[in-house]
Design a protein around this motif. Sequence first.
Motif, PDB file in Angstrom:
ATOM      1  N   UNK A   1       0.847  -1.199   0.000  1.00 12.94           N
ATOM      2  CA  UNK A   1       0.000   0.000   0.000  1.00 12.94           C
ATOM      3  C   UNK A   1       0.882   1.248   0.000  1.00 12.94           C
ATOM      4  N   UNK A   2       1.910   1.252   0.829  1.00  8.24           N
ATOM      5  CA  UNK A   2       2.803   2.413   0.914  1.00  8.24           C
ATOM      6  C   UNK A   2       3.474   2.691  -0.423  1.00  8.24           C
ATOM      7  N   UNK A   3       3.769   1.645  -1.173  1.00  3.35           N
ATOM      8  CA  UNK A   3       4.416   1.776  -2.479  1.00  3.35           C
ATOM      9  C   UNK A   3       3.558   2.572  -3.469  1.00  3.35           C
ATOM     10  N   UNK A   4       2.239   2.405  -3.404  1.00  2.00           N
ATOM     11  CA  UNK A   4       1.358   3.037  -4.403  1.00  2.00           C
ATOM     12  C   UNK A   4       0.603   4.247  -3.869  1.00  2.00           C
ATOM     13  N   UNK A   5       0.600   4.451  -2.562  1.00  2.00           N
ATOM     14  CA  UNK A   5      -0.233   5.506  -1.961  1.00  2.00           C
ATOM     15  C   UNK A   5       0.319   6.898  -2.225  1.00  2.00           C
ATOM     16  N   UNK A   6      -0.588   7.781  -2.622  1.00  2.00           N
ATOM     17  CA  UNK A   6      -0.267   9.199  -2.730  1.00  2.00           C
ATOM     18  C   UNK A   6      -0.588   9.922  -1.425  1.00  2.00           C
ATOM     19  N   UNK A   7      -1.630   9.449  -0.749  1.00  2.00           N
ATOM     20  CA  UNK A   7      -2.064  10.014   0.535  1.00  2.00           C
ATOM     21  C   UNK A   7      -2.344   8.854   1.481  1.00  2.00           C
ATOM     22  N   UNK A   8      -1.931   8.997   2.736  1.00  2.00           N
ATOM     23  CA  UNK A   8      -2.152   7.956   3.742  1.00  2.00           C
ATOM     24  C   UNK A   8      -2.796   8.577   4.966  1.00  2.00           C
ATOM     25  N   UNK A   9      -3.804   7.874   5.503  1.00  2.00           N
ATOM     26  CA  UNK A   9      -4.521   8.358   6.674  1.00  2.00           C
ATOM     27  C   UNK A   9      -4.621   7.254   7.716  1.00  2.00           C
ATOM     28  N   UNK A  10      -4.396   7.608   8.971  1.00  2.00           N
ATOM     29  CA  UNK A  10      -4.642   6.702  10.089  1.00  2.00           C
ATOM     30  C   UNK A  10      -6.108   6.870  10.461  1.00  2.00           C
ATOM     31  N   UNK A  11      -6.928   5.920  10.039  1.00  2.00           N
ATOM     32  CA  UNK A  11      -8.369   6.059  10.245  1.00  2.00           C
ATOM     33  C   UNK A  11      -8.801   5.693  11.664  1.00  2.00           C
ATOM     34  N   UNK A  12      -7.851   5.312  12.498  1.00  2.00           N
ATOM     35  CA  UNK A  12      -8.204   5.150  13.914  1.00  2.00           C
ATOM     36  C   UNK A  12      -8.258   6.517  14.588  1.00  2.00           C
ATOM     37  N   UNK A  13      -7.660   7.525  13.936  1.00  2.00           N
ATOM     38  CA  UNK A  13      -7.612   8.880  14.504  1.00  2.00           C
ATOM     39  C   UNK A  13      -8.252   9.923  13.597  1.00  2.00           C
ATOM     40  N   UNK A  14      -8.848   9.489  12.481  1.00  2.00           N
ATOM     41  CA  UNK A  14      -9.401  10.410  11.496  1.00  2.00           C
ATOM     42  C   UNK A  14     -10.769   9.913  11.054  1.00  2.00           C
ATOM     43  N   UNK A  15     -11.742  10.791  11.009  1.00  2.00           N
ATOM     44  CA  UNK A  15     -13.080  10.403  10.560  1.00  2.00           C
ATOM     45  C   UNK A  15     -13.127  10.365   9.031  1.00  2.00           C
TER      46      UNK A  15
END
Length: 184
Positions: free
Chosen positions: A143-157
Motif C-alpha cells: 500500500x505504501x508503495x502506491x499511496x499518494x495520501x495515507x490516513x490513520x483512520x483510527x484517529x481520522x473520521x
Amino acid sequence: MKYDSPIVVMGLMGSGKSSVARLLAAALDRSLRDSDPDLAARYGGRTAAETFVLEGADVLHERESRHLREALAQTPPPVIAAAASVIDNPADRTALGPALVVWLDAPASVLAERMRSGEHRPHFEPDLEAMLTTQRAHRGPLFAEVADLTFDVSATTPEEVVAEVIRSLDEVIRSLEQSTRHDD
C-alpha cells in the motif's frame, strides 16, 4: 483545470473504504465504483464472504482484480473503493499508476473490531486480529508503495479524510496550472 484521474481508496477490511469513497464521490460529483456491491450485483447478490466460502479466495480475488481494472478504465473517472486483495497483484499495482491512491490505515485491533460488525467481509481466519496483523505486515509496504495520501483512520473520521483529499487535489490542480503558465 480539473483533476481528471481516477481516485482509488484502498486499505484492509474494516478501514472504511466504502464510507470514504461514497463521501468523496458525492463531494466531487463523480460516480462510485465499490468492489463489494458491484461484485454482488454482478454475481447473483453474493457477498465477498459468500464468494470466499462457495468459490474460494482465488475466484474472489480474480473478480476483485477485474473490478479494479474495469473501474480504472471508466470515463469519466470514478472514485473507486478497491478490495484489499488487489494490492497483492503486481499488475494491479502498476495499473494504479495514473490514479490518485488514498490508503486508509489503522492498527489491526481497530480493523478487527470494525470487521465484527459486518458479515459481508470474509473471515479468512477465526482470529480476526491475528489475520489482520498478518495482512497488514504483508500488505502495508505494498500500500505504501502506491499511496499518494495515507490516513490513520483510527484517529481520522471519514469526513476529515475527504476534506484532506479535496485539499490535496486543490493543491495538485494549482501546481498543474502554475506549471502550465510557466510553460507558455
